[in-house]
Design a protein around this motif. Structure first.
Motif, mmCIF file in Angstrom:
data_model
loop_
_atom_site.group_PDB
_atom_site.id
_atom_site.type_symbol
_atom_site.label_atom_id
_atom_site.label_comp_id
_atom_site.label_asym_id
_atom_site.label_seq_id
_atom_site.Cartn_x
_atom_site.Cartn_y
_atom_site.Cartn_z
ATOM 1 N N GLY A 151 0.795 -1.218 0.000
ATOM 2 C CA GLY A 151 0.000 0.000 0.000
ATOM 3 C C GLY A 151 0.829 1.271 0.000
ATOM 4 N N ILE A 152 0.233 2.318 0.569
ATOM 5 C CA ILE A 152 0.877 3.633 0.621
ATOM 6 C C ILE A 152 2.289 3.553 1.202
ATOM 7 C CG2 ILE A 152 0.819 5.825 1.892
ATOM 8 C CD1 ILE A 152 -1.091 6.073 -0.305
ATOM 9 N N GLN A 153 2.450 2.748 2.232
ATOM 10 C CA GLN A 153 3.748 2.672 2.900
ATOM 11 C C GLN A 153 4.816 2.113 1.951
ATOM 12 O OE1 GLN A 153 0.836 1.887 4.217
ATOM 13 N NE2 GLN A 153 0.696 2.780 6.268
ATOM 14 N N ALA A 154 4.490 1.036 1.233
ATOM 15 C CA ALA A 154 5.438 0.465 0.272
ATOM 16 C C ALA A 154 5.722 1.445 -0.859
ATOM 17 C CB ALA A 154 4.896 -0.840 -0.289
ATOM 18 N N ASP A 155 4.684 2.135 -1.312
ATOM 19 C CA ASP A 155 4.843 3.084 -2.410
ATOM 20 C C ASP A 155 5.836 4.184 -2.048
ATOM 21 O OD1 ASP A 155 2.883 1.596 -3.679
ATOM 22 O OD2 ASP A 155 1.273 3.012 -3.234
ATOM 23 N N LEU A 156 5.659 4.782 -0.879
ATOM 24 C CA LEU A 156 6.521 5.893 -0.482
ATOM 25 C C LEU A 156 7.960 5.434 -0.233
ATOM 26 C CD1 LEU A 156 4.094 7.857 1.867
ATOM 27 C CD2 LEU A 156 4.720 8.397 -0.495
ATOM 28 N N LYS A 157 8.135 4.229 0.313
ATOM 29 C CA LYS A 157 9.487 3.703 0.502
ATOM 30 C C LYS A 157 10.173 3.495 -0.846
ATOM 31 C CE LYS A 157 8.238 1.187 4.721
ATOM 32 N NZ LYS A 157 8.018 -0.161 5.291
ATOM 33 N N THR A 158 9.426 2.952 -1.805
ATOM 34 C CA THR A 158 9.976 2.721 -3.142
ATOM 35 C C THR A 158 10.385 4.036 -3.791
ATOM 36 O OG1 THR A 158 8.621 0.737 -3.438
ATOM 37 C CG2 THR A 158 9.465 1.795 -5.437
ATOM 38 N N MET A 159 9.523 5.019 -3.696
ATOM 39 C CA MET A 159 9.799 6.318 -4.311
ATOM 40 C C MET A 159 11.039 6.962 -3.708
ATOM 41 S SD MET A 159 5.848 7.575 -4.581
ATOM 42 C CE MET A 159 4.660 6.569 -5.491
ATOM 43 N N LEU A 160 11.176 6.882 -2.396
ATOM 44 C CA LEU A 160 12.373 7.421 -1.743
ATOM 45 C C LEU A 160 13.619 6.695 -2.226
ATOM 46 C CD1 LEU A 160 13.643 9.281 0.416
ATOM 47 C CD2 LEU A 160 13.215 7.462 2.082
ATOM 48 N N ALA A 161 13.540 5.361 -2.306
ATOM 49 C CA ALA A 161 14.695 4.573 -2.722
ATOM 50 C C ALA A 161 15.117 4.880 -4.145
ATOM 51 C CB ALA A 161 14.381 3.085 -2.585
ATOM 52 N N LEU A 162 14.170 5.303 -4.992
ATOM 53 C CA LEU A 162 14.473 5.549 -6.396
ATOM 54 C C LEU A 162 14.692 7.029 -6.708
ATOM 55 C CD1 LEU A 162 12.186 2.946 -8.176
ATOM 56 C CD2 LEU A 162 14.583 2.777 -7.550
ATOM 57 N N GLY A 163 14.706 7.871 -5.684
ATOM 58 C CA GLY A 163 15.138 9.249 -5.878
ATOM 59 C C GLY A 163 14.081 10.227 -6.317
ATOM 60 N N VAL A 164 12.796 9.916 -6.064
ATOM 61 C CA VAL A 164 11.738 10.867 -6.381
ATOM 62 C C VAL A 164 11.029 11.270 -5.090
ATOM 63 C CG1 VAL A 164 11.413 9.897 -8.680
ATOM 64 C CG2 VAL A 164 9.971 9.089 -6.803
ATOM 65 N N HIS A 165 10.255 12.353 -5.174
ATOM 66 C CA HIS A 165 9.492 12.821 -4.017
ATOM 67 C C HIS A 165 8.108 12.178 -4.068
ATOM 68 C CE1 HIS A 165 7.940 15.355 -0.853
ATOM 69 N NE2 HIS A 165 6.969 15.785 -1.645
ATOM 70 N N GLY A 166 7.816 11.328 -3.090
ATOM 71 C CA GLY A 166 6.526 10.645 -3.047
ATOM 72 C C GLY A 166 5.485 11.451 -2.292
ATOM 73 N N MET A 167 4.264 11.468 -2.842
ATOM 74 C CA MET A 167 3.117 12.133 -2.218
ATOM 75 C C MET A 167 1.964 11.138 -2.227
ATOM 76 S SD MET A 167 3.629 15.742 -4.265
ATOM 77 C CE MET A 167 3.493 14.884 -5.828
ATOM 78 N N SER A 168 0.955 11.363 -1.385
ATOM 79 C CA SER A 168 -0.052 10.318 -1.229
ATOM 80 C C SER A 168 -1.475 10.848 -1.148
ATOM 81 C CB SER A 168 0.239 9.487 0.028
ATOM 82 O OG SER A 168 0.197 10.305 1.183
ATOM 83 N N VAL A 169 -2.376 10.058 -1.721
ATOM 84 C CA VAL A 169 -3.811 10.219 -1.549
ATOM 85 C C VAL A 169 -4.315 8.913 -0.940
ATOM 86 C CG1 VAL A 169 -6.033 10.425 -2.720
ATOM 87 C CG2 VAL A 169 -4.109 11.837 -3.457
ATOM 88 N N LEU A 170 -4.780 8.978 0.273
ATOM 89 C CA LEU A 170 -5.233 7.789 0.978
ATOM 90 C C LEU A 170 -6.669 7.454 0.573
ATOM 91 C CD1 LEU A 170 -4.070 5.900 3.146
ATOM 92 C CD2 LEU A 170 -5.287 7.254 4.848
ATOM 93 N N THR A 171 -6.900 6.211 0.126
ATOM 94 C CA THR A 171 -8.235 5.790 -0.301
ATOM 95 C C THR A 171 -8.931 4.898 0.714
ATOM 96 O OG1 THR A 171 -7.367 3.830 -1.442
ATOM 97 C CG2 THR A 171 -7.537 5.883 -2.720
ATOM 98 N N ALA A 172 -8.157 4.239 1.565
ATOM 99 C CA ALA A 172 -8.733 3.324 2.543
ATOM 100 C C ALA A 172 -7.737 3.086 3.669
ATOM 101 C CB ALA A 172 -9.107 1.984 1.894
ATOM 102 N N VAL A 173 -8.260 2.744 4.814
ATOM 103 C CA VAL A 173 -7.435 2.334 5.948
ATOM 104 C C VAL A 173 -7.658 0.842 6.156
ATOM 105 C CG1 VAL A 173 -7.047 2.576 8.431
ATOM 106 C CG2 VAL A 173 -7.565 4.594 7.041
ATOM 107 N N THR A 174 -6.582 0.092 6.272
ATOM 108 C CA THR A 174 -6.722 -1.333 6.560
ATOM 109 C C THR A 174 -6.056 -1.667 7.895
ATOM 110 O OG1 THR A 174 -4.651 -2.122 5.547
ATOM 111 C CG2 THR A 174 -6.557 -1.834 4.088
ATOM 112 N N ALA A 175 -6.620 -2.641 8.590
ATOM 113 C CA ALA A 175 -5.950 -3.288 9.712
ATOM 114 C C ALA A 175 -5.302 -4.526 9.115
ATOM 115 C CB ALA A 175 -6.948 -3.654 10.803
ATOM 116 N N GLN A 176 -3.989 -4.536 9.063
ATOM 117 C CA GLN A 176 -3.286 -5.543 8.271
ATOM 118 C C GLN A 176 -1.960 -5.871 8.920
ATOM 119 O OE1 GLN A 176 -1.971 -5.933 3.522
ATOM 120 N NE2 GLN A 176 -3.258 -4.266 4.235
#
Length: 284
Positions: free
Chosen positions: A36-61
């Protein structure tokens, strides 16, 4: 400050760095941090871009599965998107979990009005088999979201859900790709990771084909692979790659992340988004 008390050369001067390319993820939250959002932002940081987010749902996971899902209202999703795009701007958009028809249609309309490539990961189920796309939303994904995608990245279960085509061997990837392309994306990356043997994917726009093959690593800790791959593609597009270049670079990144995946909790652990930032992991 040196030992004699003198100020360093940058003291009192404001240093402003140029902003890196910006990528927006529109997806659900994974409280366990692997997808989800957490994996996306980590990936973006690792690849040198600025990650931003729009949250669509909250999961207990967690590593064992999804214990609960709560969708955000469409107006909250629309407000987050407009807030980011209208002020900061984006060079690429990535979508993940959009579980209801209303959310799918809202995000599709927003992407259609945004001048940036869009990577659509049509998330259907979690790594643990938990449904993340309502049955009545499948039609909206087919008719509204896929037609605005620059690249769609379905796995074989999602291909079957969207098109009815079931793939049991590598030879079936071409039929699957043709079926998804008929729904409107400019490119489709059919992920063959569920097949035996090497991890083979097919990228095509209906004219040219790119077969991507990587060794299958003996590692069960693969939570977040789909989110990570789609975010890596979006990041590389924002950095200026062509679609084939972006997908090849993303495949290399996620293959390394899978190889470095680690145990977390009592179930399936995540891939390691920061595998390039540290040395080999050692046991103990």
């Amino acid at each position: 400050m040196d030992r004699e008390g003198r100020l360093g050369p940058l003291r009192g001067h404001r240093v402003v760095s140029a902003a890196p390319p910006r990528v927006l993820t529109v997806a659900g939250s994974d409280s366990g941090g692997g997808a989800g959002i957490q994996a996306d932002l980590k990936t973006m940081l690792a690849l040198g871009v600025h990650g931003m987010s729009v949250l669509t749902a909250v999961t207990a996971q967690n590593s064992l599965g999804v214990q609960g899902v709560w969708d955000l209202p469409a107006e909250a999703v629309r407000a987050q998107y407009r807030s980011v795009v209208d002020d900061i701007g984006v060079q690429a958009v990535k979508t993940g979990m959009l579980s209801s028809p209303e959310l799918v249609e809202t995000v599709a309309a927003l992407i259609a009005d945004t001048d940036a490539p869009a990577v659509v990961d049509p998330v259907g189920v979690s790594k643990h088999g938990d449904a993340l796309l309502h049955a009545d939303a499948v039609t909206a994904v087919r008719g509204r979201l896929l037609p605005v995608a620059t690249v769609a990245t379905p796995n074989l279960d999602e291909v079957a859900q969207l098109t009815g085509v079931r793939v049991t061997c590598e030879d079936g990837l071409r039929e699957a790709a043709e079926a998804v392309l008929a729904l409107g994306p400019a490119w489709v990356l059919v992920k063959g990771g569920h097949l035996p043997g090497d991890a083979v994917d097919l990228l095509t726009d209906g004219t040219e084909e790119h077969w991507l093959r990587a060794p299958r690593h003996d590692n069960r800790h693969t939570h977040g692979t789909g989110c990570t791959l789609a975010s890596a593609i979006a990041s590389r597009l924002a950095l200026g790659d062509s679609v084939p270049e972006a997908v090849r670079a993303a495949k290399e990144y996620v293959t390394g992340a899978i190889a470095a995946g680690f145990a977390l909790g009592g179930g399936i652990g995540p891939v390691d988004h920061g595998w390039r930032l540290r040395g080999p992991r050692t046991a103990g």
